[in-house]
Design an enzyme around this catalytic site. Structure first.
Site, PDB file in Angstrom:
ATOM      1  N   ARG A 127     -56.298  44.449  69.402  1.00  0.00           N
ATOM      2  CA  ARG A 127     -56.468  45.715  68.711  1.00  0.00           C
ATOM      3  C   ARG A 127     -55.801  45.646  67.343  1.00  0.00           C
ATOM      4  O   ARG A 127     -54.714  45.095  67.195  1.00  0.00           O
ATOM      5  CB  ARG A 127     -55.886  46.872  69.529  1.00  0.00           C
ATOM      6  CG  ARG A 127     -56.698  47.226  70.775  1.00  0.00           C
ATOM      7  CD  ARG A 127     -58.078  47.744  70.412  1.00  0.00           C
ATOM      8  NE  ARG A 127     -58.875  48.146  71.580  1.00  0.00           N
ATOM      9  CZ  ARG A 127     -59.760  47.383  72.184  1.00  0.00           C
ATOM     10  NH1 ARG A 127     -59.959  46.146  71.757  1.00  0.00           N
ATOM     11  NH2 ARG A 127     -60.448  47.844  73.221  1.00  0.00           N
ATOM     12  N   HIS A 151     -65.328  42.689  65.102  1.00  0.00           N
ATOM     13  CA  HIS A 151     -65.020  43.094  66.474  1.00  0.00           C
ATOM     14  C   HIS A 151     -66.086  42.571  67.452  1.00  0.00           C
ATOM     15  O   HIS A 151     -66.677  43.327  68.232  1.00  0.00           O
ATOM     16  CB  HIS A 151     -64.915  44.621  66.583  1.00  0.00           C
ATOM     17  CG  HIS A 151     -64.065  45.075  67.735  1.00  0.00           C
ATOM     18  ND1 HIS A 151     -63.247  46.174  67.667  1.00  0.00           N
ATOM     19  CD2 HIS A 151     -63.902  44.577  68.984  1.00  0.00           C
ATOM     20  CE1 HIS A 151     -62.619  46.340  68.823  1.00  0.00           C
ATOM     21  NE2 HIS A 151     -63.008  45.367  69.641  1.00  0.00           N
TER      22      HIS A 151
END
Length: 309
Positions: A224, A272
């Site tokens: 993250r 991502h």
């Protein structure tokens, strides 16, 4: 029995078909066309609108359509007592491990330096170490960290892991607890972050931590974005202390077009994509949990607010 599905941009027809294979009578409803809110018993979500979940009085389970749950717990109006279930899919874990392996090899073999040499038409060979002399460090040793550590270990690298609690993996050196964090960083040439995002991990990788890595170290972040302080990373790269970074996650996504990370010569950006959900495998895990709840059992794995994951 109705399931609310909320995942902007997803192929809802594919998800419906895959879920239906395992529970043919599942009433699949795509947000915002929810019908009678009282009929919703399960919710499968990714970045669902804040405040909406309190509308469903008979909600029994919230299923995350991702490994993390921060996109769910950010909602201050979550219904109390409803379990939040993480999506831990072996296929996604393996994809993320392969993504990490790619960048380990990339940095280990100096491919980032050859990439810089090519536009200058420089024909030169950069010295490199044998794999067993390259020290790889996994920050986080849950399912993702453990699989990644084994992949990299089997390629002959020197691998260590750090986590809050002890973990035992053959051929992997292990450090645990705050007292051994600096020692772990000091022995790590290529750092891979796979920690979950919790209040304790926000901003964990900052200027002080980067300074504890050896000169010339590389950083790979696939968990993250907010765990890593982007400004501090850029400063460490600009100073020459860190050599390169591969970033798949960011504090704000999509990454702003004016972010210096896009054009930094030592930063490699991916959008991502280290781990992508597969509807066919995720649907099996989700429907297994629905069957557990229907049978009076607890789903798995349930988000623990005390541990933060």
């Amino acid at each position: 029995m109705a399931l609310l599905f909320s995942y902007a941009g997803a192929n809802t027809e594919t998800w419906h078909l895959e879920l239906e294979k395992h529970i043919p009578d599942l009433d699949f409803r795509v947000f915002p066309d929810v019908g009678d809110p009282a009929e919703i018993e399960y919710a499968a979500l990714w970045m669902h609108p804040l405040g909406d979940l309190r509308r469903y009085p008979n909600l029994k389970m919230i299923l995350s359509l991702g490994a993390g749950v921060e996109h769910i717990i950010r909602d201050p109006d979550l219904p109390e007592g409803v379990p939040i279930v993480r999506l831990v899919d072996d296929l996604v874990v393996r994809d993320m491990a392969m993504h990490a392996v790619h960048w380990v090899i990339h940095f280990h073999r100096n491919y980032h330096l050859y990439q810089q040499d090519q536009p200058q038409k420089l024909w030169r060979r950069h010295p490199h170490l044998a794999p067993n002399r390259r020290r790889i460090g996994l920050l986080g040793m849950g399912a993702m960290g453990a699989v990644t550590a084994k992949f990299i270990r089997d390629l002959g690298f020197s691998v260590a892991g750090w986590a809050r609690d002890p973990v035992n993996i053959e051929g992997v050196e292990f450090f645990h607890g705050d007292d051994h964090f600096e020692e772990f960083l000091q022995r790590t040439d290529i750092l891979i972050n796979v920690l979950p995002l919790t209040p304790d991990t926000v901003g964990l990788l900052n200027s002080a931590r980067f300074a504890q890595l050896p000169a010339g170290a590389c950083v790979i972040n696939i968990s993250r974005g907010p765990i890593l302080v982007e400004e501090d990373l850029v400063a460490a790269l600009d100073s020459g202390h860190l050599e390169a970074a591969a970033l798949d996650v960011f504090c704000s996504e999509p990454l702003a077009t004016d972010s210096p990370l896009w054009s930094h010569p030592k930063v490699f950006v991916t959008p991502h994509i280290a781990g992508i959900n597969y509807a066919h495998s995720a649907a099996k895990l989700m429907t297994d949990n629905i069957k557990r709840v229907r049978s009076g059992e607890l789903p798995f794995p349930i988000y623990d607010p005390v541990r933060g994951y």
